[in-house]
Design a protein around this motif. Sequence first.
Motif, PDB file in Angstrom:
ATOM      1  N   VAL A 343       0.743  -1.215   0.140  1.00 49.13           N
ATOM      2  CA  VAL A 343       0.129   0.125  -0.050  1.00 49.13           C
ATOM      3  C   VAL A 343       0.842   1.132  -0.180  1.00 49.13           C
ATOM      4  O   VAL A 343       0.710   2.087  -0.899  1.00 49.13           O
ATOM      5  CB  VAL A 343      -0.917   0.083   1.237  1.00 49.13           C
ATOM      6  N   VAL A 344       1.907   1.392   0.918  1.00 44.56           N
ATOM      7  CA  VAL A 344       2.617   2.532   1.061  1.00 44.56           C
ATOM      8  C   VAL A 344       3.547   2.838  -0.128  1.00 44.56           C
ATOM      9  O   VAL A 344       3.991   3.963  -0.575  1.00 44.56           O
ATOM     10  CB  VAL A 344       3.407   2.718   2.302  1.00 44.56           C
ATOM     11  N   LEU A 345       4.024   1.647  -0.753  1.00 45.34           N
ATOM     12  CA  LEU A 345       4.837   1.856  -1.811  1.00 45.34           C
ATOM     13  C   LEU A 345       4.108   2.133  -3.067  1.00 45.34           C
ATOM     14  O   LEU A 345       4.926   3.072  -3.849  1.00 45.34           O
ATOM     15  CB  LEU A 345       5.543   0.396  -2.003  1.00 45.34           C
ATOM     16  N   THR A 346       2.988   1.953  -3.238  1.00 45.23           N
ATOM     17  CA  THR A 346       2.307   2.329  -4.448  1.00 45.23           C
ATOM     18  C   THR A 346       1.503   3.387  -4.427  1.00 45.23           C
ATOM     19  O   THR A 346       1.185   3.867  -5.495  1.00 45.23           O
ATOM     20  CB  THR A 346       1.461   1.180  -5.013  1.00 45.23           C
ATOM     21  N   MET A 347       1.043   3.746  -3.320  1.00 45.28           N
ATOM     22  CA  MET A 347      -0.048   4.970  -3.336  1.00 45.28           C
ATOM     23  C   MET A 347       0.434   6.297  -4.118  1.00 45.28           C
ATOM     24  O   MET A 347      -0.645   7.042  -4.597  1.00 45.28           O
ATOM     25  CB  MET A 347      -0.511   5.305  -1.836  1.00 45.28           C
ATOM     26  N   ALA A 348       1.606   6.559  -3.921  1.00 43.68           N
ATOM     27  CA  ALA A 348       2.130   7.982  -4.577  1.00 43.68           C
ATOM     28  C   ALA A 348       1.778   7.925  -5.958  1.00 43.68           C
ATOM     29  O   ALA A 348       1.472   8.865  -6.488  1.00 43.68           O
ATOM     30  CB  ALA A 348       3.622   8.080  -4.395  1.00 43.68           C
ATOM     31  N   VAL A 349       1.784   6.544  -6.681  1.00 44.39           N
ATOM     32  CA  VAL A 349       1.655   6.534  -8.158  1.00 44.39           C
ATOM     33  C   VAL A 349       0.256   6.336  -8.287  1.00 44.39           C
ATOM     34  O   VAL A 349      -0.503   6.889  -9.377  1.00 44.39           O
ATOM     35  CB  VAL A 349       2.555   5.563  -8.581  1.00 44.39           C
ATOM     36  N   VAL A 350      -0.399   5.407  -7.580  1.00 44.97           N
ATOM     37  CA  VAL A 350      -1.741   4.800  -7.835  1.00 44.97           C
ATOM     38  C   VAL A 350      -2.834   6.088  -7.569  1.00 44.97           C
ATOM     39  O   VAL A 350      -3.888   6.214  -8.246  1.00 44.97           O
ATOM     40  CB  VAL A 350      -1.929   3.734  -6.935  1.00 44.97           C
ATOM     41  N   GLU A 351      -2.822   6.735  -6.506  1.00 46.52           N
ATOM     42  CA  GLU A 351      -3.866   7.664  -6.167  1.00 46.52           C
ATOM     43  C   GLU A 351      -4.032   8.634  -7.156  1.00 46.52           C
ATOM     44  O   GLU A 351      -5.209   8.802  -7.285  1.00 46.52           O
ATOM     45  CB  GLU A 351      -3.282   8.472  -4.813  1.00 46.52           C
ATOM     46  N   PRO A 352      -3.096   9.390  -7.815  1.00 49.87           N
ATOM     47  CA  PRO A 352      -3.393  10.270  -8.904  1.00 49.87           C
ATOM     48  C   PRO A 352      -4.304   9.549 -10.022  1.00 49.87           C
ATOM     49  O   PRO A 352      -5.268  10.086 -10.655  1.00 49.87           O
ATOM     50  CB  PRO A 352      -2.330  10.717  -9.517  1.00 49.87           C
ATOM     51  N   MET A 353      -4.102   8.312 -10.252  1.00 52.22           N
ATOM     52  CA  MET A 353      -4.868   7.632 -11.414  1.00 52.22           C
ATOM     53  C   MET A 353      -6.031   7.425 -10.927  1.00 52.22           C
ATOM     54  O   MET A 353      -7.197   7.384 -11.744  1.00 52.22           O
ATOM     55  CB  MET A 353      -4.092   6.203 -11.600  1.00 52.22           C
ATOM     56  N   VAL A 354      -6.334   6.791  -9.781  1.00 50.76           N
ATOM     57  CA  VAL A 354      -7.714   6.579  -9.040  1.00 50.76           C
ATOM     58  C   VAL A 354      -8.576   7.779  -9.044  1.00 50.76           C
ATOM     59  O   VAL A 354      -9.644   7.917  -9.350  1.00 50.76           O
ATOM     60  CB  VAL A 354      -7.601   5.942  -7.780  1.00 50.76           C
ATOM     61  N   ARG A 355      -7.974   9.048  -8.667  1.00 52.45           N
ATOM     62  CA  ARG A 355      -8.735  10.208  -8.621  1.00 52.45           C
ATOM     63  C   ARG A 355      -9.211  10.722 -10.062  1.00 52.45           C
ATOM     64  O   ARG A 355     -10.193  11.047 -10.041  1.00 52.45           O
ATOM     65  CB  ARG A 355      -7.880  11.235  -7.841  1.00 52.45           C
ATOM     66  N   GLN A 356      -8.183  10.736 -11.014  1.00 47.52           N
ATOM     67  CA  GLN A 356      -8.371  11.030 -12.299  1.00 47.52           C
ATOM     68  C   GLN A 356      -9.487  10.029 -13.058  1.00 47.52           C
ATOM     69  O   GLN A 356     -10.411  10.783 -13.715  1.00 47.52           O
ATOM     70  CB  GLN A 356      -7.160  11.059 -13.054  1.00 47.52           C
ATOM     71  N   ALA A 357      -9.828   8.952 -12.289  1.00 49.07           N
ATOM     72  CA  ALA A 357     -10.607   8.344 -12.939  1.00 49.07           C
ATOM     73  C   ALA A 357     -11.925   8.294 -12.279  1.00 49.07           C
ATOM     74  O   ALA A 357     -13.046   7.649 -12.558  1.00 49.07           O
ATOM     75  CB  ALA A 357     -10.496   6.644 -12.938  1.00 49.07           C
ATOM     76  N   GLY A 358     -11.990   8.941 -11.234  1.00 53.02           N
ATOM     77  CA  GLY A 358     -13.106   9.376 -10.486  1.00 53.02           C
ATOM     78  C   GLY A 358     -13.805   8.193  -9.671  1.00 53.02           C
ATOM     79  O   GLY A 358     -14.993   8.319  -9.389  1.00 53.02           O
ATOM     80  N   ILE A 359     -12.572   7.304  -8.933  1.00 53.41           N
ATOM     81  CA  ILE A 359     -12.987   6.441  -8.051  1.00 53.41           C
ATOM     82  C   ILE A 359     -13.074   6.817  -6.887  1.00 53.41           C
ATOM     83  O   ILE A 359     -11.983   7.690  -6.356  1.00 53.41           O
ATOM     84  CB  ILE A 359     -12.210   5.159  -8.546  1.00 53.41           C
ATOM     85  N   ASP A 360     -14.242   6.573  -5.906  1.00 54.13           N
ATOM     86  CA  ASP A 360     -14.067   7.146  -4.679  1.00 54.13           C
ATOM     87  C   ASP A 360     -12.951   6.337  -3.603  1.00 54.13           C
ATOM     88  O   ASP A 360     -12.957   5.059  -3.879  1.00 54.13           O
ATOM     89  CB  ASP A 360     -15.598   6.449  -4.095  1.00 54.13           C
ATOM     90  N   LEU A 361     -12.487   7.133  -3.208  1.00 50.21           N
ATOM     91  CA  LEU A 361     -10.981   6.744  -2.380  1.00 50.21           C
ATOM     92  C   LEU A 361     -11.495   6.028  -1.231  1.00 50.21           C
ATOM     93  O   LEU A 361     -10.587   4.964  -0.788  1.00 50.21           O
ATOM     94  CB  LEU A 361     -10.236   7.882  -1.793  1.00 50.21           C
ATOM     95  N   ILE A 362     -12.541   5.982  -0.512  1.00 51.31           N
ATOM     96  CA  ILE A 362     -12.951   5.196   0.583  1.00 51.31           C
ATOM     97  C   ILE A 362     -13.433   3.692   0.145  1.00 51.31           C
ATOM     98  O   ILE A 362     -12.764   2.681   0.532  1.00 51.31           O
ATOM     99  CB  ILE A 362     -14.464   5.680   1.334  1.00 51.31           C
ATOM    100  N   TRP A 363     -14.097   3.738  -1.273  1.00 52.15           N
ATOM    101  CA  TRP A 363     -14.432   2.546  -1.606  1.00 52.15           C
ATOM    102  C   TRP A 363     -12.971   1.876  -2.124  1.00 52.15           C
ATOM    103  O   TRP A 363     -12.816   0.564  -2.037  1.00 52.15           O
ATOM    104  CB  TRP A 363     -15.304   2.717  -2.968  1.00 52.15           C
ATOM    105  N   PHE A 364     -12.065   2.736  -2.797  1.00 52.65           N
ATOM    106  CA  PHE A 364     -10.763   2.153  -3.287  1.00 52.65           C
ATOM    107  C   PHE A 364     -10.121   1.621  -2.201  1.00 52.65           C
ATOM    108  O   PHE A 364      -9.445   0.427  -2.368  1.00 52.65           O
ATOM    109  CB  PHE A 364     -10.103   2.972  -3.907  1.00 52.65           C
ATOM    110  N   GLY A 365     -10.149   2.139  -0.789  1.00 53.21           N
ATOM    111  CA  GLY A 365      -9.571   1.394   0.244  1.00 53.21           C
ATOM    112  C   GLY A 365      -9.993  -0.015   0.489  1.00 53.21           C
ATOM    113  O   GLY A 365      -8.957  -0.623   0.940  1.00 53.21           O
ATOM    114  N   ILE A 366     -11.202  -0.049   0.255  1.00 54.90           N
ATOM    115  CA  ILE A 366     -11.471  -1.437   0.726  1.00 54.90           C
ATOM    116  C   ILE A 366     -11.119  -2.423  -0.513  1.00 54.90           C
ATOM    117  O   ILE A 366     -10.876  -3.537  -0.279  1.00 54.90           O
ATOM    118  CB  ILE A 366     -13.140  -1.538   0.754  1.00 54.90           C
ATOM    119  N   PHE A 367     -11.375  -1.937  -1.772  1.00 56.17           N
ATOM    120  CA  PHE A 367     -10.861  -2.706  -2.858  1.00 56.17           C
ATOM    121  C   PHE A 367      -9.189  -3.157  -2.570  1.00 56.17           C
ATOM    122  O   PHE A 367      -8.920  -4.383  -2.828  1.00 56.17           O
ATOM    123  CB  PHE A 367     -10.869  -1.968  -4.120  1.00 56.17           C
ATOM    124  N   ILE A 368      -8.413  -2.099  -2.120  1.00 57.27           N
ATOM    125  CA  ILE A 368      -7.088  -2.433  -1.837  1.00 57.27           C
ATOM    126  C   ILE A 368      -6.912  -3.201  -0.699  1.00 57.27           C
ATOM    127  O   ILE A 368      -6.346  -4.439  -0.951  1.00 57.27           O
ATOM    128  CB  ILE A 368      -6.340  -1.013  -1.473  1.00 57.27           C
TER     129      ILE A 368
END
Length: 436
Positions: A343-368
């Motif tokens: 999680v901590v290794l990839t969030m810096a790269v993955v978070e901007p992608m997820v935000r740009q795709a319009g994915i809810d970050l609370i939901w994405f936390g459970i997905f992760i």
Amino acid sequence: MENLSVILLFLFVLFTLLGSGVWVGLALMGVAWVGMELFTSRPVGDVMLTTIWSTSSSWTLTALPMFIWMGEILYRTRLSEDMFRGLSPWMAPLPGGLVHTNIVGCTVFAAVSGSSAATLTTVGKMSIPELRKRQYPERMVIGTLAGAATLGLMIPPSLTLIVYGVTINESITKLFFAGIVPGLVLAAMFMGYVAIYAKLSGNWAPASEPKLTFAEKVRNSRFLLPVICLILVVIGSMYLGFATATEAAAFGVIGALLLALGQGSLNWTTFTESLMGATRTSAMIALILAGAAFLSLSMGFTGLPRGLAELVAAWELTRFELLMVLLVFYIILGCFLDGISSVVLTMAVVEPMVRQAGIDLIWFGIFIVVVVEMAQITPPIGFNLFVLQGMTDHEMGFIARAAIPMFLIMVLMVFVLIAIPELATWLPNTLRPTTA
């Protein structure tokens, strides 16, 4: 092409450091140091100290060692024996019998411990001998325990959700509420698999349990009261808005100490052992978080996260396609790193992608969390597999094969979450809990 060169450089340095036996947190700092030296003229030492201090002094992070300590205290009590005695009369009549105590026991203990390993060890040390004595299939006993113990990563208080929330600066309390329903659904899917297997299997012939009246079952349930009260204190205080996640963690520690004292298992030795165990685990996670924060800053100077987000946007992937790419990526990564490190290794790269795709970050936390749960039971680094090997003396291959059905159920759970996102979003959106 430039982004690819930077990625390859970072990966080369990272795997070189990890391969040489350097701790994960220090390896992340090493990669960040190289990035800062190559892509910025700022004094690296000053930036590193400032970043590490700001990350480590986060008030939200205070919940982490408190929940870990709570789990360490409970691990040293008679909680597993009491849970088995309280659950077994209710589980025995179900298709699959007492194997369900593995799943329900892990679900209950997950609600007072954020650690998958603590959940596995606490439930397994009691259930494995009892289920073996009753001649339940060994592969089913081992497999269900390996899979159900991962619920400790999802059902609050979850250490992985705390780390995710701190990393992306999201409400820990909302993330905790988001994990409740998916955690219970996943537990129900595990139980459904056990029931179907028991009905269809030709070698399911465990020893029969003595018949108990309803009054006797209720009387045995008194052994569950202490842990249920503790769950109500921890989760209920957040649910009712009386406490933030950090304050609920403090209530949990006090409740765990009182429970251990009431059982007579609290003495100076167990107190100091639980405190030192929590200190070691907390220090390890804090070091990983500090390294990840420094690496995120270093990546920011390279423009890598923004560049990759723009690249993914240019591919015009649908949300589903992006999630499938991330699913495969995290499954592969989970073969080599534990969940928190992933999680901590990839969030810096993955978070901007997820935000740009319009994915809810609370939901994405459970997905992760569902995806990194798989990392706990995938060789060669699956931590639950190592714990079970130490508890049962089975070969790693046997344990890994026993856990395959649980792995496939978790993959199915990912698609259930995608199809019904409200499983993760309804509760936090409805409750509007205290944010901290």
